[in-house]
Enzyme design. Structure first.
Site, PDB file in Angstrom:
ATOM      1  N   THR A 140      -0.292   4.235   3.775  1.00  0.00           N
ATOM      2  CA  THR A 140       0.597   5.402   3.810  1.00  0.00           C
ATOM      3  C   THR A 140       0.082   6.376   4.871  1.00  0.00           C
ATOM      4  O   THR A 140       0.843   6.894   5.692  1.00  0.00           O
ATOM      5  CB  THR A 140       0.649   6.072   2.413  1.00  0.00           C
ATOM      6  OG1 THR A 140       1.189   5.123   1.483  1.00  0.00           O
ATOM      7  CG2 THR A 140       1.506   7.326   2.417  1.00  0.00           C
ATOM      8  N   CYS A 151       5.170   1.323  -5.619  1.00  0.00           N
ATOM      9  CA  CYS A 151       5.113   2.766  -5.361  1.00  0.00           C
ATOM     10  C   CYS A 151       6.316   3.492  -5.934  1.00  0.00           C
ATOM     11  O   CYS A 151       6.291   4.710  -6.089  1.00  0.00           O
ATOM     12  CB  CYS A 151       5.047   3.026  -3.856  1.00  0.00           C
ATOM     13  SG  CYS A 151       3.589   2.335  -3.116  1.00  0.00           S
ATOM     14  N   GLN A 164       2.093  -6.246   4.671  1.00  0.00           N
ATOM     15  CA  GLN A 164       2.303  -7.482   3.897  1.00  0.00           C
ATOM     16  C   GLN A 164       2.012  -8.732   4.723  1.00  0.00           C
ATOM     17  O   GLN A 164       1.806  -9.804   4.176  1.00  0.00           O
ATOM     18  CB  GLN A 164       3.747  -7.534   3.357  1.00  0.00           C
ATOM     19  CG  GLN A 164       4.073  -6.449   2.343  1.00  0.00           C
ATOM     20  CD  GLN A 164       3.309  -6.588   1.027  1.00  0.00           C
ATOM     21  OE1 GLN A 164       2.739  -7.641   0.714  1.00  0.00           O
ATOM     22  NE2 GLN A 164       3.266  -5.506   0.259  1.00  0.00           N
ATOM     23  N   GLY A 223      -6.201  -2.411   2.700  1.00  0.00           N
ATOM     24  CA  GLY A 223      -7.124  -3.401   2.136  1.00  0.00           C
ATOM     25  C   GLY A 223      -6.666  -4.021   0.835  1.00  0.00           C
ATOM     26  O   GLY A 223      -6.919  -5.197   0.581  1.00  0.00           O
ATOM     27  N   HIS A 224      -5.967  -3.230  -0.001  1.00  0.00           N
ATOM     28  CA  HIS A 224      -5.728  -3.745  -1.361  1.00  0.00           C
ATOM     29  C   HIS A 224      -4.674  -4.847  -1.416  1.00  0.00           C
ATOM     30  O   HIS A 224      -4.427  -5.417  -2.477  1.00  0.00           O
ATOM     31  CB  HIS A 224      -5.443  -2.612  -2.347  1.00  0.00           C
ATOM     32  CG  HIS A 224      -4.119  -1.934  -2.225  1.00  0.00           C
ATOM     33  ND1 HIS A 224      -3.093  -2.168  -3.110  1.00  0.00           N
ATOM     34  CD2 HIS A 224      -3.658  -1.012  -1.363  1.00  0.00           C
ATOM     35  CE1 HIS A 224      -2.059  -1.404  -2.791  1.00  0.00           C
ATOM     36  NE2 HIS A 224      -2.368  -0.689  -1.737  1.00  0.00           N
ATOM     37  N   THR A 271     -15.741  12.482   6.319  1.00  0.00           N
ATOM     38  CA  THR A 271     -16.910  11.608   6.185  1.00  0.00           C
ATOM     39  C   THR A 271     -16.464  10.214   5.765  1.00  0.00           C
ATOM     40  O   THR A 271     -15.664  10.059   4.838  1.00  0.00           O
ATOM     41  CB  THR A 271     -17.885  12.201   5.140  1.00  0.00           C
ATOM     42  OG1 THR A 271     -18.188  13.522   5.552  1.00  0.00           O
ATOM     43  CG2 THR A 271     -19.156  11.378   5.038  1.00  0.00           C
ATOM     44  N   ASN A 278       8.097  -5.781   1.986  1.00  0.00           N
ATOM     45  CA  ASN A 278       7.273  -5.911   0.786  1.00  0.00           C
ATOM     46  C   ASN A 278       8.054  -6.394  -0.439  1.00  0.00           C
ATOM     47  O   ASN A 278       7.474  -6.900  -1.382  1.00  0.00           O
ATOM     48  CB  ASN A 278       6.560  -4.601   0.460  1.00  0.00           C
ATOM     49  CG  ASN A 278       7.474  -3.413   0.482  1.00  0.00           C
ATOM     50  OD1 ASN A 278       8.150  -3.150   1.478  1.00  0.00           O
ATOM     51  ND2 ASN A 278       7.532  -2.688  -0.624  1.00  0.00           N
TER      52      ASN A 278
HETATM   53  N1  PLP Z   1       3.687  -0.512   3.604  1.00  0.00           N
HETATM   54  C1  PLP Z   1       4.001  -1.584   2.867  1.00  0.00           C
HETATM   55  C2  PLP Z   1       4.901  -2.632   3.443  1.00  0.00           C
HETATM   56  C3  PLP Z   1       3.507  -1.722   1.578  1.00  0.00           C
HETATM   57  O1  PLP Z   1       3.834  -2.794   0.836  1.00  0.00           O
HETATM   58  C4  PLP Z   1       2.651  -0.712   1.054  1.00  0.00           C
HETATM   59  C5  PLP Z   1       2.120  -0.792  -0.313  1.00  0.00           C
HETATM   60  O2  PLP Z   1       2.801  -1.113  -1.249  1.00  0.00           O
HETATM   61  C6  PLP Z   1       2.343   0.390   1.879  1.00  0.00           C
HETATM   62  C7  PLP Z   1       2.883   0.452   3.142  1.00  0.00           C
HETATM   63  C8  PLP Z   1       1.472   1.507   1.394  1.00  0.00           C
HETATM   64  O3  PLP Z   1       0.158   1.077   1.266  1.00  0.00           O
HETATM   65  P1  PLP Z   1      -0.937   2.012   0.552  1.00  0.00           P
HETATM   66  O4  PLP Z   1      -0.767   1.763  -0.907  1.00  0.00           O
HETATM   67  O5  PLP Z   1      -2.241   1.535   1.068  1.00  0.00           O
HETATM   68  O6  PLP Z   1      -0.637   3.397   0.942  1.00  0.00           O
END
Ligand code: PLP
Length: 389
Positions: free
Chosen positions: A70, A335, A176, A197-198, A234, A148
């Site tokens: 984000t 989200c 993705q 990363g996640h 930091t 996504n």
């Molecule tokens: N962009 C896409 C295509 C995503 O699938 C996601 C997370 O679901 C994001 C951006 C946002 O990632 P983050 O959770 O690291 O902000």
């Protein structure tokens, strides 16, 4: 529990946990400090930067660590707008992640003009629509690599070349795609590219932004000199190390990713949609579930996701019962999962139908098994039957 929601987030790989642990325990110094206890961590950060750079074919210097995608997405768009304040037009698509869409909507309140490119019924983007939308006033084009919710792939190479030819900055949200398809920014004229990363086995809360060497940049977070002055704050050494290790693992797994995941995804999809049993014996074949429909292009997508509409069944009811049966899936972006809104992605693809309220996304990875898929198939079949009465 059977976890089929890897587009929402992924588990932390044991190797990643192990790599980051020392920086959550003994090695807690500040990398900006002048004494060795802190300053030696600079080298650790640079190793992680090289690992992330390698995943996307970049040079280390061009990778900036962020707190999430984000932030990366917001930063890229912000940088482009600051470059030439006269330019007030942004091009994105109607199916972007909320971290781009909602930022663009906020920018509309500040008198920026935003074009939300439409997509076809199968989620594909027409390059001619982009070409038509570009104007001399366009500051940036921000488009996904892979969606996504549906995993549909946008034609990033064509997009990049069109933007390059028109002298417009291009940002790609590759969240993705990373670790699932090869990414090579040395061959792709993209100005900015976001990762998190996640989605590939690092913890939440760490991402990266690739910034092409000659592309303009203004920081989003002003502060100290960290990240060569491109992002103040930091450094979170443990998470950066984790991201680096996860990138290294993702790169290692990349050559086998498709052939590991695709058969599982296809078996699930074929079982639900009732495609005929293929000659190689994959899939369950048979009749499948009545009135189920694929959302997304059959082939132009990543190999791990199927997004399906079960006509006549609200997503939430099906998800609830699947959850009770131990199956984790979702009805779109995690989200936005707490909102009552139907999927904006499927709505943009199928404007006339209730498909967006009745869709489920199953997203797999290489740790899922054929037995799990068989189990999920029978649970989905049973649950749909129950809900349809
Ligand atoms: N962009 C896409 C295509 C995503 O699938 C996601 C997370 O679901 C994001 C951006 C946002 O990632 P983050 O959770 O690291 O902000």
């Amino acid at each position: 529990m059977i976890y089929l929601d890897h587009n929402a987030t992924t588990p932390i790989a044991p190797e990643v946990r192990e790599a980051m642990m020392p920086y959550l325990t003994g090695e807690w110094g500040n990398p900006s400090s002048s004494y060795k206890f802190g300053s030696k961590l600079k080298g650790v950060i640079e190793t992680a930067r090289a690992q992330v750079a390698e995943l996307i074919g970049a040079s280390s210097r061009d990778v900036v660590f962020t707190s999430c995608a984000t932030e990366s997405n917001n930063t890229a768009i912000h940088a482009a707008l600051k470059t030439d304040p006269q330019k007030r037009h942004i091009i994105t698509s109607a199916v972007e992640h909320s971290s781009v869409l909602n930022y663009c909507m906020a920018l509309e309140q500040e008198n920026y003009r935003v074009t939300y490119l439409p997509v076809e019924r199968d989620g594909l983007l027409k390059i001619v629509d982009l070409e038509t939308a570009l104007t001399d006033d366009t500051a940036i084009v921000s488009l996904l690599w892979a969606n996504n919710e549906t995993d549909v792939l946008f034609p990033v190479e064509d997009i990049a070349r069109v933007c390059q030819a028109r002298g417009v900055l291009f940002h790609c949200d590759a969240v993705q795609a990373a670790g699932k398809v090869p990414i090579n920014v040395s061959k792709l004229p993209v100005d900015y590219l976001s990762l998190t990363g996640h989605k590939f086995n690092a913890p939440k809360g760490v991402g990266a932004l690739y910034i092409r060497r000659k592309s303009p940049f203004t920081p989003y977070l002003h502060g100290g000199h960290q990240e060569r002055g491109r992002r103040g704050g930091t450094e979170n050494v443990a998470l950066i190390v984790a991201l680096g290790k996860a990138a290294e693992l993702a790169l290692k797994k990349l050559p086998t990713y498709d052939r590991t995941v695709r058969p599982l995804r296809d078996a699930l999809e074929e079982g639900i949609l009732g495609y005929p049993r293929p000659s190689d014996g994959r899939g369950t074949g048979g009749e499948g579930i009545l009135n189920a429909e694929l959302n997304g292009h059959k082939s132009q997508r990543l190999p791990n996701t199927c997004n399906l509409t079960f006509h006549g069944i609200e997503s939430e009811a099906l998800l609830l019962l699947l959850d009770q049966a131990g199956v984790c899936a979702s009805s779109g972006s995690a989200c936005l999962a707490d909102s009552d809104e139907p999927s904006h992605v499927v709505k943009a693809m199928k404007t006339e139908s209730a498909a967006s309220r009745q869709m489920i996304r199953f997203s797999l990875d290489g740790t899922n098994t054929a037995t799990e898929i068989k189990n999920v198939l029978s649970k989905v079949q049973g649950t749909v039957k129950l809900l349809r009465g």
